[in-house]
Design a protein around this motif. Sequence first.
Motif: not given
Length: 157
Positions: A13, A93-94, A125, A129-132
């Motif tokens: 997170d 991670y962005n 957190k 922006i996003k995690s993939e």
Amino acid sequence: MHILYHGSGYLQDELKPGIHYTGVKVEWDKTESNEWLYASSVMEEAIAQGFCSVVEKTFQLCRFQSHGSELVFVFDGKLPSLEDLSKLDVFLYNIRNLPEHKWVRVNNLHNGMDNEFKTTSVIEKHAIIKSEKIDLKKWLSRKNVSIKHKRIIVTGK
């Protein structure tokens, strides 16, 4: 530069420099240590860095080089196969580049990367922006991967 990218073997997170987890400072060279969290303004380089980190933690990696689509791994001990490497987990991670995180350019003369940044801050957190999860089989299929063994040559009388 509004977004930075960070590659990691862990889904979390918040992002922290490695020393927060180990409690022990490790210096890799004069400009890089685990006191810092690293990111890149180039997505592909962040994936490569995250991948290298995971490979290093999983196998006896001695050296890693990345130039465009070329990836070179040098190992000590048993060589992993490309299949072994493609089974690892890497997350991208962005990150919002926020002033309070005080990102600075790494300027590492050893790796020649001019788009690598570091911070001692914890990235909360709200800044992610996003995690993939990266599909490593697909990602590696676009790369030329060399897997080599460290050879020790002993000379003497």
